[in-house]
Motif scaffolding. Structure first.
Motif, PDB file in Angstrom:
ATOM      1  N   PHE A  14      35.203  35.701  49.460  1.00 47.80           N
ATOM      2  CA  PHE A  14      35.446  36.517  48.275  1.00 47.80           C
ATOM      3  C   PHE A  14      34.547  37.743  48.273  1.00 47.80           C
ATOM      4  O   PHE A  14      33.462  37.741  48.834  1.00 47.80           O
ATOM      5  CB  PHE A  14      35.292  35.703  46.982  1.00 47.80           C
ATOM      6  N   THR A  49      39.493  38.814  45.674  1.00 46.37           N
ATOM      7  CA  THR A  49      38.555  39.766  45.090  1.00 46.37           C
ATOM      8  C   THR A  49      38.306  39.420  43.633  1.00 46.37           C
ATOM      9  O   THR A  49      39.249  39.296  42.847  1.00 46.37           O
ATOM     10  CB  THR A  49      39.099  41.207  45.186  1.00 46.37           C
ATOM     11  N   LEU A  50      37.037  39.259  43.285  1.00 46.07           N
ATOM     12  CA  LEU A  50      36.637  39.064  41.891  1.00 46.07           C
ATOM     13  C   LEU A  50      36.529  40.439  41.258  1.00 46.07           C
ATOM     14  O   LEU A  50      35.757  41.279  41.724  1.00 46.07           O
ATOM     15  CB  LEU A  50      35.293  38.333  41.823  1.00 46.07           C
ATOM     16  N   THR A  95      44.645  32.217  40.608  1.00 43.65           N
ATOM     17  CA  THR A  95      43.321  32.179  41.241  1.00 43.65           C
ATOM     18  C   THR A  95      42.218  31.730  40.288  1.00 43.65           C
ATOM     19  O   THR A  95      41.031  31.886  40.598  1.00 43.65           O
ATOM     20  CB  THR A  95      42.957  33.587  41.738  1.00 43.65           C
ATOM     21  N   HIS A 146      38.217  32.087  40.665  1.00 41.55           N
ATOM     22  CA  HIS A 146      37.571  33.030  39.754  1.00 41.55           C
ATOM     23  C   HIS A 146      36.325  32.401  39.128  1.00 41.55           C
ATOM     24  O   HIS A 146      35.247  33.008  39.114  1.00 41.55           O
ATOM     25  CB  HIS A 146      38.572  33.436  38.670  1.00 41.55           C
ATOM     26  N   TYR A 167      32.626  33.920  39.915  1.00 44.02           N
ATOM     27  CA  TYR A 167      31.805  34.518  38.861  1.00 44.02           C
ATOM     28  C   TYR A 167      30.519  33.718  38.673  1.00 44.02           C
ATOM     29  O   TYR A 167      29.431  34.291  38.546  1.00 44.02           O
ATOM     30  CB  TYR A 167      32.566  34.614  37.535  1.00 44.02           C
ATOM     31  N   ALA A 216      40.541  37.378  39.105  1.00 45.32           N
ATOM     32  CA  ALA A 216      40.461  37.365  40.567  1.00 45.32           C
ATOM     33  C   ALA A 216      41.856  37.526  41.145  1.00 45.32           C
ATOM     34  O   ALA A 216      42.832  36.989  40.606  1.00 45.32           O
ATOM     35  CB  ALA A 216      39.833  36.069  41.066  1.00 45.32           C
TER      36      ALA A 216
END
Length: 308
Positions: free
Chosen positions: A110, A253-254, A137, A141, A145, A243
């Motif tokens: 990520f 991708t966050l 996602t 996510h 995070y 995400a």
């Protein structure tokens, strides 16, 4: 649920009635051991199977897309529908990885967009309300995070004690604890203690504490007012975050967006509409990755027929 009451396994957890849950958990753990490239094809297969079996969910997703995107052609909406179920399959894999992967392996897959917005928010006192949405996602996510800023999740406890144990501890692998979605006091307490609280107000939760405001092309979508309620807690900042799976298959991708300014205004409809617009913009980045299978418009104003 408070941190000190996290679910635990006991002798009853191994009763035959729970064997199905144990098989599911064993399957998920097995998935987490596979090479990432193999997981990709497994996710696609699960998605195709789900689309074949879950006929009612296919109908709901198709209807949601018709309601939200009337300007798109049938072919365009069908492409989003096909992608939605592919990402459903990937979500099974993502959940297995988020719950069972060690951090070193998870971190390889990520990346972060907008980290500066989180860093800016953390330079000030107060909690952070993470306004998110039900993308496929969501498990990734939460783990991603939490890897940056361990927080508190809002969730619906599972009735099966075995699945609940793994769900709770999987989601808190990089986070602090979870709060039942009905426990508003628990959410407020977490924010007052300067935690980041993950909150997804994009489902139709009924008409209690909700208003009818536009969501995409539907001008009467039941939208909860709880986001504004939580945002009123002293010093709380509201950061949209979600995400997205990367198109190149490298992971996901966050996304962390800037904190909302001048929110809430104190007008239930305007505040709910603004959150819907924030969520719309997130969905438009990758509409096929959103959970269209839920009845987003099941609640209707009095006298209006069901749209499904």
């Amino acid at each position: 649920m408070a941190k000190n009451s996290a679910p635990q396994l006991n002798a009853a957890s191994f009763h035959p009635k729970n064997w199905g849950a144990w098989l599911l958990i064993a399957f998920m753990f097995s998935i987490s051991l596979l090479p990432y490239a193999v997981q990709h094809y497994l996710g696609l297969a699960i998605g195709r199977l789900a689309k074949t079996i879950l006929k009612s969910r296919v109908h709901i997703a198709r209807r949601n897309l018709e309601i939200c995107f009337p300007e798109k052609s049938d072919a365009q909406r069908q492409a989003i529908l096909e992608g939605c179920f592919s990402h459903l399959g990937h979500s099974v894999v993502d959940t297995a990885n988020a719950w069972f992967w060690p951090q070193w392996r998870f971190a390889k897959h990520f990346q972060v967009e907008g980290l500066e917005h989180l860093e800016k928010a953390r330079q000030q006192p107060g909690g952070i309300l993470l306004v998110s949405a039900h993308f496929w996602t969501l498990e990734s996510h939460a783990r991603a995070y939490g890897s940056l800023d361990p927080g508190v999740g809002i969730y619906r406890p599972n009735k099966n004690s075995v699945y609940e144990y793994f769900q709770y501890h999987g989601r808190t692998k990089a986070n602090k604890y979870l709060v039942d979605r009905t426990d508003v006091r628990g959410m407020i307490k977490a924010l007052r203690n300067e935690n980041a609280v993950w909150y997804a107000p994009d489902h139709d939760y009924g008409t209690h504490a909700a208003v009818f405001v536009p969501f995409f092309a539907q001008d009467k979508a039941a939208t909860i007012t709880g986001t504004a309620t939580l945002a009123k807690v002293k010093n709380v900042q509201v950061l949209p975050t979600y995400a997205l799976r990367n198109q190149d298959g490298s992971g996901f991708t966050l996304v962390i967006e800037p904190a909302l300014e001048n929110y809430p205004l104190g007008d239930d409809e305007q505040d709910a509409l603004r959150i819907n617009q924030v969520i719309e913009q997130a969905i438009l980045r990758a509409p096929e990755q959103y959970m269209w299978i839920h009845r987003r418009f099941k609640s209707r104003p009095k006298g209006e027929a069901s749209v499904y």
